[in-house]
Each structure stands twice: as structure tokens, then as C-alpha cells.
Design an enzyme around this catalytic site. Structure first.
Site, PDB file in Angstrom:
ATOM      1  CB  SER A 259      -0.882   0.017   1.242  1.00  0.00           C
ATOM      2  OG  SER A 259      -0.036   0.093   2.374  1.00  0.00           O
ATOM      3  CE  LYS A 260      -2.956   6.432  -1.352  1.00  0.00           C
ATOM      4  NZ  LYS A 260      -3.848   7.044  -2.309  1.00  0.00           N
ATOM      5  NE  ARG A 261      -2.601   6.664   3.820  1.00  0.00           N
ATOM      6  CZ  ARG A 261      -2.447   7.607   2.901  1.00  0.00           C
ATOM      7  NH1 ARG A 261      -1.247   7.978   2.521  1.00  0.00           N
ATOM      8  NH2 ARG A 261      -3.482   8.201   2.356  1.00  0.00           N
TER       9      ARG A 261
END
Ligand code: GLU
Length: 501
Positions: A259-261
Site C-alpha cells: 500500500s502507498k501508506r
């Protein structure tokens, strides 16, 4: 098919949806499909699945093409290069889907359902209240002609749903996992055609895979739970199934789905940050686990470093990547490892090529030409250019709290606001006016004065309290890198704050 029937020529595809920046997962699945096709003299098709109009992003398709070309994963058929099975963009195939839905309505494998959005919502809420999994309750599976006429006269929106058998189960073979079986209790009456006349992913994907004569569906494992619906559709149409290969999902270090987080996931980020395409491909090839590691004997006899077994080129993958070796343990997208690999590739470049790599990315004419006007009126000697613009050329800047925490705020409040800025910028097109309007709005909503709001963003982007014009700089620096810089800033500052406690 009897043993004597010739096997159809191998055809595989990737089917990305243009919903944003091209994703590392698309490159990973793209590489696997590319290898599979090239190793077998087959065709590699690129199909754009753009029927979800709510999530459509207009320049995303071009970014997908550019990113795959950057990686040298050339496709044989696709929207831009054409081919015998086009069009390859689903939004240009809506008539095909509608006529196929009509076939299913006539054969009784699908039905129209007329619930309003409010009714569906109430259905879902009552199921959740009763601790049941939310799904369509089948109320319109057997409507009479007169009932249908009444709903039509009322002008109700209609969707077409798949009529999943009430009893029994659907089984299919996954080439990596063997037989997978789903009880029909767990398969919803999937919407096939939406009330706007557009197909859902499931219908369009199956119809296209069949019409495009795809022999092997190689995609991420998150689609396994959709596959029973697809298998039911193939059967309803009377079509032969392709082989299914569901690849293990890329994971963050903590093993959650990538995930981009937790990791940059945009291929644009990697290209603009100076990763070499060869290193990225090598890294993605490692993820599948299809390359044999050097044997003990080779390590001893050739004296190779165990890590060197991880370095291989695309031609080597074409020769040696073995789909039977793919392991189902979740491959970890470890940025530290990718950086190590990239460093190995950089070191191996002849000096002139290394220089050319710099000139093609971080010191390209295009980039410098866009930066220059931002400082022309602000410097007295050309040598001051470096100091004024260093943040454009750095991988990271990390300002100290004095540079970004306004007097009246705490560090925690400031980081919470930075997180709001990040969410906002993720959703805002990178043009001057749109960025300005969005930042002003969030300043009003969260009661942050413009000065503090911009100061924080300036510190995050440049590491300093003074800089060339902020929004122009942000635009030239580029969305993918800017969002990554913001995420890194927030994570690092939170970590630092925790260690200070
Ligand atoms: N459009 C789907 C995606 O965006 C394709 C999945 C598949 O390969 O079936 O990933």
C-alpha cells in the site's frame, strides 16, 4: 479437448484499470505475463479495463503505456498498437457486452433486478444487523412479466445480475494451488450490467478473455474470490475455461498487502527518483520466486556471493524463469533491497552510460528548463542556483521542527495537519489553481492561517523556510515524488517524536 487436438497458441494479457498512477503491481503481473508469452512463442496483450467511470482518471492510460515501455515490456496487441481482436479498450466495446448480457437473459442465466439504491442499502443494513454477510437477497430472481412491466413503468433503474445456482459449488483449477472450490452459499448474484449500461469488471473481463482467445489468465491472487463468478459465466456461455494462475500479492515489510501508506507504489515515482528500469525488472522478477538460486556448489566453486544470485537481466529471466518454481509465500516489496539492487546496477554502468542516466532523469534538459525560471529573478550569480534548488535533486530533505511547527501549535498538531494536507494533495490535480484552491480550503476548514499552511508545505518539500515559489516548485518536482516526500516526512517525524518522548 482430446489429446490429439493441437493446443491453441498461447495468449496472455494484462488488464489494468486507468484509475491513477501506474502501480508496481501492474509491472509485476506485466512482467510475469510477458515472460510466460515470450517463453512459449505466444502473444502478450494489453487491454485497458476502463468501464468503472467513477474511478476513471484521464491521463492514467498514457501513464500505463509509458511505464510499461520504460520497463521494456512490449505488448503485441493493445489500444495503441492495435491487433486482430480489438478494440482493446473496454469503453469501446459496450455493445459487445450488452449483446452478451442479452444471451444470458434469454438462456435464464441472468435476470434483471430493479431495487433502488435505498432498498439495497436497507437490505445490506438489515443483514449486517442480523450478523449475516451482506449480499443480494435474490428477491427479483423470479419476477413475473407483469411485475417487470410495473417496475419498468415506474421508471426504476434496472441492473442485470448473474443467477448463481442456489445449491452446490463451483470448482476450478488454479495452476499454482490446485483445485479451489467455492460453495454457492458464498457467491453473490453479481451485477453484470449496471443501470448506466456499462458492464461490471466481471462480465467485461470474461467476455473479453474469451473473445480475445486468452489461454492463460495470470493475475494477482486478490482475484481468486471473483473467479467462481467468472467460471459460472464461462459455463453459462458454454465456453471453455482458460488456465488460471493467481500470483502471490506483493506485501509491505509487515506482510500486509502492498500500500502507498507504507511503500511508494507508483512506477512514476521510481522512474523519476532515478531507479533504473533493469533494476526494477530484476527486483520484480525476484518477487515471483521463479528464478533458481545458485546451488551450494556454484556458490563454492564459482565463489559467488549469495546476493549475486539475486541479480539477473530480462534475457536471463526469459531463459530461466520457471513458473513451476513460483512460491506462494507473500513476496515482500523491500525498498532497501530494491535500492541495493539499483546501486549494483548503477555501479556496473560504464561511466558514459552512468552520465547518460543522470542526464536522462534527475539532470534532464526538460527538468532543468522547468526549474530555471523559478530562480532566475532570485539569484545574483549562477553558482547560487545549486543552493536555491538543491531540494529538486535530493532524495530526501528532513527539516527540523523549528522550520515547520508554527508558534501557536504543537508538533503533534502540526503533523496531524500535514497528514490532512497529504490526503488533500493525493486527491488534487497538480495545477497551480487547483492546488491553491485546495490548500486554501483546507486552511479554512481546519483553521490554519495561509502563512502557516504554506510554511509547513514549504518545509516538507524543500527542508527550508525560504524557497522559490512553492506551488510552481511542487508542480515541477512532480506529484509522485512530492507525495512520497510528504509520506516520508510524516512517518519520520512521528518516529523521531516518539523516540524523543
Ligand atoms: N482490471 C483488473 C485490474 O485492474 C484486471 C484483473 C484481471 O486481470 O482479471 O487489475
Amino acid at each position: 479437448m482430446s489429446e490429439l487436438d493441437p493446443q491453441p497458441p498461447i495468449r496472455v494479457r494484462i488488464a489494468p484499470s486507468p484509475t491513477g498512477d501506474p502501480h508496481v503491481g501492474t509491472a509485476y503481473i506485466g512482467l510475469l505475463n510477458f515472460l510466460y508469452a515470450r517463453q512459449r512463442g505466444g502473444k502478450f496483450v494489453l487491454r485497458i479495463e476502463d468501464t468503472d467511470r467513477a474511478r476513471f482518471v484521464s491521463d492514467s492510460e498514457q501513464m500505463i503505456f509509458d511505464a510499461l515501455r520504460w520497463l521494456d515490456l512490449a505488448w503485441d496487441e493493445g489500444p495503441d498498437v492495435g491487433g486482430p481482436f480489438g478494440p482493446y479498450r473496454q469503453s469501446e466495446r459496450t455493445e459487445i457486452y450488452r449483446s452478451h448480457v442479452d444471451l444470458l437473459l434469454v438462456s435464464g442465466h441472468a435476470y434483471r433486478s430493479f431495487e433502488t439504491a435505498e432498498e439495497l442499502d436497507a437490505m445490506r443494513k438489515s443483514q449486517i444487523a442480523a450478523k449475516l454477510p451482506p449480499r443480494y437477497n435474490g428477491a427479483h430472481r423470479e419476477l413475473s412479466a407483469s411485475q417487470i412491466a410495473v417496475y419498468e413503468a415506474e421508471g426504476r433503474p434496472a441492473v442485470v445480475r448473474l443467477k448463481v445456482p442456489v445449491e452446490g459449488e463451483t470448482a476450478f483449477r488454479d495452476e499454482l494451488r490446485g483445485a479451489i472450490t467455492f460453495s454457492h452459499n458464498n457467491v453473490d448474484d453479481q451485477v453484470l450490467l449496471k443501470s448506466d449500461g456499462f458492464p461490471t469488471y466481471h462480465l467485461a473481463n470474461v467476455v473479453d478473455d474469451h473473445l480475445m482467445q486468452i489461454t492463460d489468465v495470470i493475475r494477482a491472487e486478490e482475484w481468486i474470490s471473483s473467479t467462481p463468478k467468472h467460471v459460472l459465466l464461462y459455463k453459462a456461455f458454454g465456453w471453455e475455461l482458460p488456465r488460471f494462475w493467481h500470483m502471490p500479492l506483493l506485501r509491505n515489510i509487515d506482510k500486509s498487502k502492498i500500500s502507498k501508506r507504507k511503500n511508494p507504489v507508483s512506477l512514476i515515482y521510481y522512474r523519476e527518483s532515478g531507479f533504473l528500469p533493469q533494476a526494477m525488472l530484476n527486483f520484480l522478477g525476484l518477487m515471483g520466486g521463479g528464478m533458481a538460486q545458485p546451488t551450494e556448489e556454484e556458490i563454492v566453486s564459482k565463489g559467488i556471493n549469495i546476493k549475486q544470485g539475486d541479480i539477473f537481466s530480462l534475457p536471463e529471466m526469459l531463459e530461466k524463469f520457471d513458473f513451476k518454481r513460483i512460491s506462494l509465500g507473500g513476496p515482500v516489496f523491500d525498498l532497501t533491497k530494491l535500492k541495493w539492487l539499483n546501486g549494483e546496477y548503477l555501479r556496473a554502468l560504464p561511466p558514459e552510460q552512468f552520465f547518460q542516466a543522470l542526464r536522462a532523469t534527475i539532470f534532464s534538459d526538460d527538468y532543468l528548463r522547468r526549474i530555471a525560471p523559478l530562480v532566475q529573478t532570485r539569484i545574483e550569480t549562477l553558482a547560487q542556483f545549486g543552493e536555491m534548488t538543491d531540494f529538486f535533486f535530493k532524495d530526501d530533505v528532513m527539516p527540523a521542527p523549528e522550520a515547520f511547527v508554527p508558534k501557536a501549535r504543537t508538533l503533534e498538531e502540526t503533523l496531524a495537519f500535514a497528514a490532512e494536507q497529504l490526503v488533500l494533495l493525493e486527491a488534487t490535480p497538480f495545477t497551480h489553481d487547483e492546488l491553491e484552491a485546495a490548500l486554501k480550503q483546507i486552511g479554512v476548514d481546519k483553521q490554519w492561517p495561509v502563512k502557516d499552511n504554506f510554511m509547513l508545505l514549504r518545509a516538507i518539500l524543500t527542508g527550508k523556510t525560504a524557497s522559490p515559489p512553492l506551488l510552481e516548485s511542487l508542480i515541477v518536482f512532480g506529484r509522485a515524488r512530492a507525495l512520497d516526500r510528504m509520506r516520508r516526512f510524516i512517518d519520520t517525524q512521528k518516529r523521531l517524536a516518539a523516540t524523543r518522548k
